[in-house]
Design a protein around this motif. Structure first.
Motif, mmCIF file in Angstrom:
data_model
loop_
_atom_site.group_PDB
_atom_site.id
_atom_site.type_symbol
_atom_site.label_atom_id
_atom_site.label_comp_id
_atom_site.label_asym_id
_atom_site.label_seq_id
_atom_site.Cartn_x
_atom_site.Cartn_y
_atom_site.Cartn_z
ATOM 1 N N ALA A 74 35.876 46.985 27.864
ATOM 2 C CA ALA A 74 34.848 47.657 27.068
ATOM 3 C C ALA A 74 33.574 47.894 27.879
ATOM 4 O O ALA A 74 32.828 48.839 27.616
ATOM 5 N N LEU A 75 33.351 47.033 28.885
ATOM 6 C CA LEU A 75 32.158 47.152 29.731
ATOM 7 C C LEU A 75 32.416 47.962 31.006
ATOM 8 O O LEU A 75 31.505 48.138 31.814
ATOM 9 N N GLY A 76 33.665 48.397 31.213
ATOM 10 C CA GLY A 76 34.005 49.088 32.454
ATOM 11 C C GLY A 76 34.027 48.164 33.654
ATOM 12 O O GLY A 76 33.740 48.580 34.791
ATOM 13 N N LEU A 77 34.368 46.891 33.425
ATOM 14 C CA LEU A 77 34.379 45.877 34.479
ATOM 15 C C LEU A 77 35.830 45.580 34.869
ATOM 16 O O LEU A 77 36.590 45.051 34.052
ATOM 17 N N PRO A 78 36.270 45.903 36.081
ATOM 18 C CA PRO A 78 37.647 45.606 36.502
ATOM 19 C C PRO A 78 37.940 44.116 36.363
ATOM 20 O O PRO A 78 37.094 43.265 36.683
ATOM 21 N N TYR A 79 39.159 43.801 35.897
ATOM 22 C CA TYR A 79 39.496 42.424 35.505
ATOM 23 C C TYR A 79 40.830 41.989 36.092
ATOM 24 O O TYR A 79 41.768 42.783 36.194
ATOM 25 N N LEU A 80 40.891 40.698 36.469
ATOM 26 C CA LEU A 80 42.145 40.052 36.842
ATOM 27 C C LEU A 80 42.384 38.886 35.896
ATOM 28 O O LEU A 80 41.498 38.048 35.706
ATOM 29 N N TYR A 81 43.557 38.833 35.286
ATOM 30 C CA TYR A 81 43.914 37.653 34.507
ATOM 31 C C TYR A 81 43.911 36.437 35.426
ATOM 32 O O TYR A 81 44.303 36.525 36.600
ATOM 33 N N GLY A 82 43.503 35.269 34.889
ATOM 34 C CA GLY A 82 43.432 34.086 35.742
ATOM 35 C C GLY A 82 43.607 32.779 34.987
ATOM 36 O O GLY A 82 43.589 32.727 33.755
ATOM 37 N N VAL A 83 43.776 31.715 35.762
ATOM 38 C CA VAL A 83 43.899 30.353 35.236
ATOM 39 C C VAL A 83 43.583 29.396 36.377
ATOM 40 O O VAL A 83 43.690 29.766 37.556
ATOM 41 N N GLU A 84 43.147 28.175 36.042
ATOM 42 C CA GLU A 84 42.969 27.127 37.046
ATOM 43 C C GLU A 84 43.833 25.943 36.640
ATOM 44 O O GLU A 84 43.641 25.381 35.554
ATOM 45 N N ILE A 85 44.784 25.575 37.495
ATOM 46 C CA ILE A 85 45.757 24.538 37.159
ATOM 47 C C ILE A 85 45.393 23.235 37.873
ATOM 48 O O ILE A 85 45.137 23.224 39.077
ATOM 49 N N SER A 86 45.387 22.143 37.109
ATOM 50 C CA SER A 86 45.107 20.814 37.659
ATOM 51 C C SER A 86 46.387 20.254 38.271
ATOM 52 O O SER A 86 47.440 20.258 37.639
#
Length: 286
Positions: A57-69
């Motif tokens: 909605a903001l025109g901001l390119p995005y990558l799905y992500g996660v941080e795994i312990s």
């Protein structure tokens, strides 16, 4: 894409241990000049579709992500997954299993704190998180600040909740191999997060971590991050080249009042490195 890009590929929302909603983080990233963003909550992908929708909605390119312990040779280390499919069944199942021991661990932490005169810490920490599965040391730290036991969260981690101090309870997380495999099989790139933060017992221990991470299919390391000094960034730039790893950049932003570095305010990546987003061009959501 060039290395000179204001990418911020590591931050946390209320879905794990941040204090801002995914939508607020997207707006803050955009306002601060971030050109590529990823939300990487701890062991949880529940905020991913909200983050992507807000970024779009903001025109901001995005990558799905996660941080795994991850537990590696007695240390807790973190692996960021970028460009993942957040709906991948194996990834979601693995994360659920990794989260599973948090409530039991949190109750033990609260018992230790009660023994040194700090009662009610489990309930106090729970005020900062909606889901006991995601309760973490950060939530306890906020409670200790709120009750005046410590001035700020940095003091908390000097006095409590770390190895040898009251409130520290070890937890066995995912294995390094499992975490990297979940990320890769969900279409993503595995990134070794903020490597300077790990208290390796020896230089050979750190080398073993890099070797094993790469051996399992890890492809990148965070070189520029909120907790790295300029000298540490230079050191891990050299290690990225030595191990043939791409370089990532992320603030590890949790909260306006707590974090070392705001979203989008990091130093630039060394232009001689391969930026991780060059491996992920096909996974960026515009």
């Amino acid at each position: 894409m060039m290395a000179i890009l204001n990418a911020d590929l590591h931050c946390h929302s209320t879905v794990s241990d941040g204090t801002l909603e995914p939508e607020q983080l997207a707006a803050r990233a955009k306002a601060n000049g971030v050109e590529l963003w990823a939300l990487t909550d701890h062991d949880e992908v529940g905020g991913q579709h909200r983050a992507r929708a807000a970024a779009q909605a903001l025109g901001l390119p995005y990558l799905y992500g996660v941080e795994i312990s991850v537990t590696f040779a007695g240390l807790t280390v973190h692996v960021v997954g970028l460009g993942i499919d957040p709906d991948d069944a194996q990834l979601r199942q693995g994360l659920a299993h990794t989260r599973g021991g948090r409530e039991r661990r949190a109750r033990e932490m609260a018992e230790q704190l009660a023994a040194v005169g700090i009662p009610g810490a489990f309930e106090g920490a729970l005020k900062y998180v909606g889901n006991p599965e995601l309760i973490s040391r950060t939530h306890f730290a906020r409670y200790l600040v709120e009750t005046g036991v410590c001035q700020d969260t940095h003091e908390v981690f000097r006095r409590f909740l770390t190895e040898g101090k009251p409130g520290f309870v070890e937890h066995r997380w995912a294995s390094l191999g499992d975490a990297v495999r979940w990320i890769r099989e969900a279409g993503g790139v595995a990134v070794l997060a903020h490597p300077a933060r790990y208290a390796h017992p020896s230089p050979t221990h750190e080398a073993a971590l890099f070797e094993e991470f790469k051996g399992h299919g890890g492809q990148a390391v965070e070189v520029v991050t909120g907790s790295h000094s300029a000298a540490e960034a230079q050191r891990y730039a050299e290690m990225a080249r030595e191990y043939g790893l791409a370089a990532s950049r992320g603030s590890d932003f949790h909260s306006p009042g707590e974090s070392h570095c705001d979203l989008g305010a990091l130093p630039w990546l060394d232009g001689r490195l391969t930026p991780v987003w060059e491996l992920l061009a096909h996974r960026i959501v515009h």
